[in-house]
Design an enzyme around this catalytic site. Structure first.
Site, mmCIF file in Angstrom:
data_model
loop_
_atom_site.group_PDB
_atom_site.id
_atom_site.type_symbol
_atom_site.label_atom_id
_atom_site.label_comp_id
_atom_site.label_asym_id
_atom_site.label_seq_id
_atom_site.Cartn_x
_atom_site.Cartn_y
_atom_site.Cartn_z
ATOM 1 N N ARG A 204 5.548 -14.231 -26.481
ATOM 2 C CA ARG A 204 5.572 -12.965 -26.652
ATOM 3 C C ARG A 204 6.778 -12.285 -26.225
ATOM 4 O O ARG A 204 7.335 -11.400 -26.812
ATOM 5 C CB ARG A 204 4.304 -12.237 -26.294
ATOM 6 C CG ARG A 204 3.225 -12.270 -26.901
ATOM 7 C CD ARG A 204 2.065 -11.552 -26.257
ATOM 8 N NE ARG A 204 1.600 -12.238 -24.922
ATOM 9 C CZ ARG A 204 0.478 -12.373 -24.374
ATOM 10 N NH1 ARG A 204 -0.557 -12.106 -25.122
ATOM 11 N NH2 ARG A 204 0.182 -13.324 -23.369
ATOM 12 N N GLY B 201 -7.584 -18.540 -6.664
ATOM 13 C CA GLY B 201 -6.997 -18.686 -8.335
ATOM 14 C C GLY B 201 -7.953 -19.655 -9.187
ATOM 15 O O GLY B 201 -7.514 -19.932 -10.071
ATOM 16 N N VAL C 160 -0.191 -23.682 -19.133
ATOM 17 C CA VAL C 160 -0.090 -25.337 -19.659
ATOM 18 C C VAL C 160 1.135 -25.582 -20.328
ATOM 19 O O VAL C 160 1.926 -26.513 -20.223
ATOM 20 C CB VAL C 160 -1.371 -25.568 -20.743
ATOM 21 C CG1 VAL C 160 -1.366 -26.819 -21.125
ATOM 22 C CG2 VAL C 160 -2.566 -24.943 -19.966
ATOM 23 N N ASP D 66 -17.630 -20.333 -20.968
ATOM 24 C CA ASP D 66 -16.315 -21.163 -21.213
ATOM 25 C C ASP D 66 -17.158 -22.771 -21.295
ATOM 26 O O ASP D 66 -16.760 -23.464 -22.098
ATOM 27 C CB ASP D 66 -15.707 -21.215 -19.889
ATOM 28 C CG ASP D 66 -14.631 -22.389 -19.911
ATOM 29 O OD1 ASP D 66 -13.535 -22.167 -20.508
ATOM 30 O OD2 ASP D 66 -14.960 -23.311 -19.213
ATOM 31 N N VAL E 73 -11.537 -29.742 -23.667
ATOM 32 C CA VAL E 73 -12.628 -29.997 -22.868
ATOM 33 C C VAL E 73 -12.204 -30.881 -21.592
ATOM 34 O O VAL E 73 -11.785 -31.871 -21.609
ATOM 35 C CB VAL E 73 -13.743 -30.934 -23.848
ATOM 36 C CG1 VAL E 73 -15.027 -31.026 -23.048
ATOM 37 C CG2 VAL E 73 -14.141 -30.196 -25.152
ATOM 38 N N LYS F 227 -17.152 -25.667 -24.535
ATOM 39 C CA LYS F 227 -17.068 -27.109 -24.433
ATOM 40 C C LYS F 227 -18.225 -27.965 -25.210
ATOM 41 O O LYS F 227 -17.959 -28.829 -25.608
ATOM 42 C CB LYS F 227 -16.763 -27.540 -23.324
ATOM 43 C CG LYS F 227 -15.278 -26.796 -22.607
ATOM 44 C CD LYS F 227 -14.975 -26.546 -21.143
ATOM 45 C CE LYS F 227 -13.784 -26.173 -20.863
ATOM 46 N NZ LYS F 227 -13.724 -25.969 -19.486
ATOM 47 N N GLY G 227 -10.145 -30.467 -19.235
ATOM 48 C CA GLY G 227 -8.411 -30.581 -18.954
ATOM 49 C C GLY G 227 -8.081 -31.952 -18.986
ATOM 50 O O GLY G 227 -7.864 -32.405 -20.125
ATOM 51 N N GLU H 106 -10.747 -16.055 -12.613
ATOM 52 C CA GLU H 106 -10.184 -14.935 -12.927
ATOM 53 C C GLU H 106 -10.732 -13.750 -12.488
ATOM 54 O O GLU H 106 -11.613 -13.579 -11.753
ATOM 55 C CB GLU H 106 -10.054 -14.820 -14.341
ATOM 56 C CG GLU H 106 -9.929 -16.035 -15.203
ATOM 57 C CD GLU H 106 -9.005 -16.127 -16.065
ATOM 58 O OE1 GLU H 106 -8.484 -15.050 -16.628
ATOM 59 O OE2 GLU H 106 -8.556 -17.255 -16.657
HETATM 60 P P1 NAP Z 1 -1.393 -18.425 -20.716
HETATM 61 O O1 NAP Z 1 -0.966 -18.763 -19.523
HETATM 62 O O2 NAP Z 1 -1.908 -16.838 -21.016
HETATM 63 O O3 NAP Z 1 -0.188 -18.608 -21.730
HETATM 64 C C1 NAP Z 1 -0.136 -18.216 -23.263
HETATM 65 C C2 NAP Z 1 1.134 -18.222 -23.796
HETATM 66 O O4 NAP Z 1 0.924 -18.082 -25.081
HETATM 67 C C3 NAP Z 1 2.106 -17.464 -23.172
HETATM 68 O O5 NAP Z 1 3.328 -18.181 -23.067
HETATM 69 C C4 NAP Z 1 2.178 -16.104 -24.041
HETATM 70 O O6 NAP Z 1 3.621 -15.513 -24.319
HETATM 71 C C5 NAP Z 1 1.950 -16.940 -25.409
HETATM 72 N N1 NAP Z 1 1.164 -16.055 -26.416
HETATM 73 C C6 NAP Z 1 -0.010 -15.639 -26.167
HETATM 74 N N2 NAP Z 1 -0.202 -14.834 -27.312
HETATM 75 C C7 NAP Z 1 0.826 -14.812 -28.308
HETATM 76 C C8 NAP Z 1 1.052 -14.191 -29.518
HETATM 77 N N3 NAP Z 1 0.416 -13.650 -30.146
HETATM 78 N N4 NAP Z 1 2.281 -14.557 -29.943
HETATM 79 C C9 NAP Z 1 3.267 -15.253 -29.295
HETATM 80 N N5 NAP Z 1 3.126 -15.905 -27.935
HETATM 81 C C10 NAP Z 1 1.760 -15.815 -27.683
HETATM 82 O O7 NAP Z 1 -2.559 -19.449 -21.233
HETATM 83 P P2 NAP Z 1 -2.657 -20.984 -20.712
HETATM 84 O O8 NAP Z 1 -3.464 -20.642 -19.426
HETATM 85 O O9 NAP Z 1 -1.452 -21.757 -20.527
HETATM 86 O O10 NAP Z 1 -3.774 -21.563 -21.710
HETATM 87 C C11 NAP Z 1 -3.252 -21.897 -23.056
HETATM 88 C C12 NAP Z 1 -4.377 -22.510 -23.967
HETATM 89 O O11 NAP Z 1 -4.808 -23.813 -23.113
HETATM 90 C C13 NAP Z 1 -5.760 -22.041 -24.023
HETATM 91 O O12 NAP Z 1 -6.206 -22.080 -25.099
HETATM 92 C C14 NAP Z 1 -6.800 -22.277 -22.682
HETATM 93 O O13 NAP Z 1 -8.013 -22.177 -23.205
HETATM 94 C C15 NAP Z 1 -6.286 -23.752 -22.867
HETATM 95 N N6 NAP Z 1 -6.363 -24.460 -21.461
HETATM 96 C C16 NAP Z 1 -5.867 -23.815 -20.466
HETATM 97 C C17 NAP Z 1 -6.249 -24.738 -19.309
HETATM 98 C C18 NAP Z 1 -5.729 -24.019 -17.968
HETATM 99 O O14 NAP Z 1 -5.887 -24.572 -16.871
HETATM 100 N N7 NAP Z 1 -4.839 -22.929 -17.869
HETATM 101 C C19 NAP Z 1 -6.963 -25.666 -19.258
HETATM 102 C C20 NAP Z 1 -7.541 -26.256 -20.424
HETATM 103 C C21 NAP Z 1 -7.309 -25.459 -21.630
HETATM 104 P P3 NAP Z 1 4.301 -14.918 -23.054
HETATM 105 O O15 NAP Z 1 4.443 -15.952 -21.899
HETATM 106 O O16 NAP Z 1 5.402 -14.231 -23.706
HETATM 107 O O17 NAP Z 1 3.227 -13.975 -22.419
#
Ligand code: NAP
Length: 428
Positions: free
Chosen positions: A38, A177, A7, A191, A122, A195, A124, A180
């Site tokens: 990270r 995809g 995101v 999940d 909630v 919500k 997206g 997971e």
């Molecule tokens: P993601 O792809 O796993 O990305 C997480 C990011 O956070 C990465 O850039 C990671 O760094 C960084 N990160 C994680 N822990 C960290 C820490 N302790 N210190 C510093 N950086 C840290 O996750 P995502 O899918 O984008 O989801 C992000 C949020 O949006 C979540 O809360 C998820 O529930 C929510 N969400 C996601 C979706 C979806 O479709 N993906 C939809 C609705 C809501 P690195 O890149 O260096 O690893």
């Protein structure tokens, strides 16, 4: 911005590519001052490498807006709390955190007179948080019923449309995809439960957490259950139901529950296919409303995040107080599932002989439950030469406790060889 993954990278790219349009809408430019990750050495196309950092605290200090997209409870919670305390508004997509600490974080925003926005947490891209929290603030929301997990909707939709069994549909979701490698959070209903907790907190102004939500997943759904549902004009969907309950054996309160249920094929939610999400809201004055769209994915979720960013930025430019949305009714408790009124569809494998229907009816009468519809089809002859029949029963509304007791007692009857399936029905 905290996090730059699926995101975050889409948000960062759009902050850059849409900078002019965003400035026009806000009345001031948005400057992305820091992106916390990270691994700052990872290739991140479209993201200015000079703003990448691992120092979250330094990144937050002095920011007008903090966008939290790292996910998980910690360190996200500590960092959001720090941002709110220093007077930064926060935009987050973190459903896990909000489902655990909605009341606490909203109170922190309120205390600092800033905003904590969470449209993306909630469903997206679907605008549902603002409609529930703002547009319907003058109405009374009685019920929200949603398909809020795209993975499970894809799986159930493939079982329904292709006749696949659960394992084949899950494998396909993983290949595409949607699911997971460890699909437990989706198929176990957790999940969707997060919500349901957020929607209930917002709609009913009550501190509902994920632990209050009754959760059942879809792993028990078989191809045969889907087929039986289809024969009767139903489709099986994983539903998150948030409800205001005025009367139950346990008194008035709320219900927040997630389970697979039968929906009439004519219900608006029945036509939500693939990995799409939809939320059906029933309000006292507005009547029924339906919100539909993509519930996940980097770009769709970024749309919701950016909408929140524009909203808090406008407020920053124009001035004005922030939060108000404290869930201030702790007395509005979530009732146990046993006290909730539901309907069951029960499929029994019975011995085909006189007296079966009378024995089954007697159990229902004993438990104060009643049958709305009964359908019997002839089954197979087993190894002992006994003719079996399939008995499908649809109940009237009753408490979940009475229906559950009825099922237990049916299973004990001599004439019942097996309780083949039990599933609740909604939307009738
Ligand atoms: P993601 O792809 O796993 O990305 C997480 C990011 O956070 C990465 O850039 C990671 O760094 C960084 N990160 C994680 N822990 C960290 C820490 N302790 N210190 C510093 N950086 C840290 O996750 P995502 O899918 O984008 O989801 C992000 C949020 O949006 C979540 O809360 C998820 O529930 C929510 N969400 C996601 C979706 C979806 O479709 N993906 C939809 C609705 C809501 P690195 O890149 O260096 O690893």
């Amino acid at each position: 911005m905290l996090g730059c993954g699926v995101v975050g990278s889409e948000v960062a790219a759009r902050l850059q590519s849409r900078a002019e349009a965003l400035e026009e809408r806000i009345g001031a430019p948005l400057v992305l001052t820091a992106v916390v990750v990270r691994d700052p050495d990872k290739e991140r196309p479209g993201v200015d490498a000079s703003v990448l950092t691992t120092d979250a605290e330094a990144a937050i200090d002095g920011a007008d807006i903090v966008i939290e997209l790292m996910g998980g409870i910690e360190p996200a919670k500590t960092l959001i709390t720090r941002a709110l305390a220093q007077g930064s508004s926060v935009v987050t997509a973190n459903k896990a955190l909000l489902a655990a600490a909605y009341g606490e974080l909203m109170a922190a925003a309120d205390d600092s007179e800033v905003r904590l926005e969470h449209e993306a947490a909630v469903a997206g891209a679907i605008p549902i948080i603002r409609p529930v929290g703002d547009s319907l603030a003058g109405d009374r929301i009685d019920r929200i019923m949603g398909i809020v997990n795209g993975t499970t909707n894809y799986i159930l939709d493939q079982m329904d449309s292709q006749g696949w069994d659960f394992d084949a549909a899950l494998a396909s979701a993983q290949e595409l995809g949607y699911a997971e490698a460890d699909p437990t959070a989706d198929i176990g209903g957790h999940d969707a439960a997060a919500k349901a907790a957020i929607l209930s907190s917002l709609a009913f102004h009550a501190p509902v957490t994920i632990d209050d939500v009754h959760v059942e997943g879809i792993t028990g759904i078989t191809a045969e259950m889907v087929e039986t549902a289809k024969d009767q004009g139903f489709v099986i969907k994983l539903l998150a139901v948030c409800e205001r309950v005025t009367d139950s054996p346990a008194g008035a309160g709320l219900s927040a529950r997630v389970y697979p249920a039968l929906l009439p094929r004519t219900h608006p939610l029945a036509s939500v296919h693939g990995a799409f999400n939809a939320v059906f809201v029933e309000a006292e004055a507005a009547g029924s409303l339906m919100f539909y769209g993509q519930g996940a994915g980097g770009a769709p979720t970024a749309s919701a995040v950016l909408g929140d960013v524009v909203s808090v930025a406008r407020r920053k430019v124009l001035g004005g107080r922030g939060q108000y949305e404290r869930p201030f009714h702790p007395e509005r408790r979530v009732l146990p599932i046993s006290a909730i009124t539901t309907r069951y569809h029960i499929t029994l494998d019975v011995v085909d002989r006189p007296g079966v229907l009378a024995a089954v009816s007697e159990v229902f009468a004993d438990e104060g439950a009643s049958i709305e519809l009964m359908r019997q089809t002839i089954g197979e002859v087993d190894d002992e030469g006994i003719q079996h029949a399939k008995l499908v029963l649809a109940t009237h509304e009753n408490t979940d406790a009475a229906l559950s007791r009825t099922v237990d007692r049916l299973g004990d009857l001599d004439v019942v060889r097996a309780v083949a399936s039990v599933i609740r029905a909604e939307g009738q």
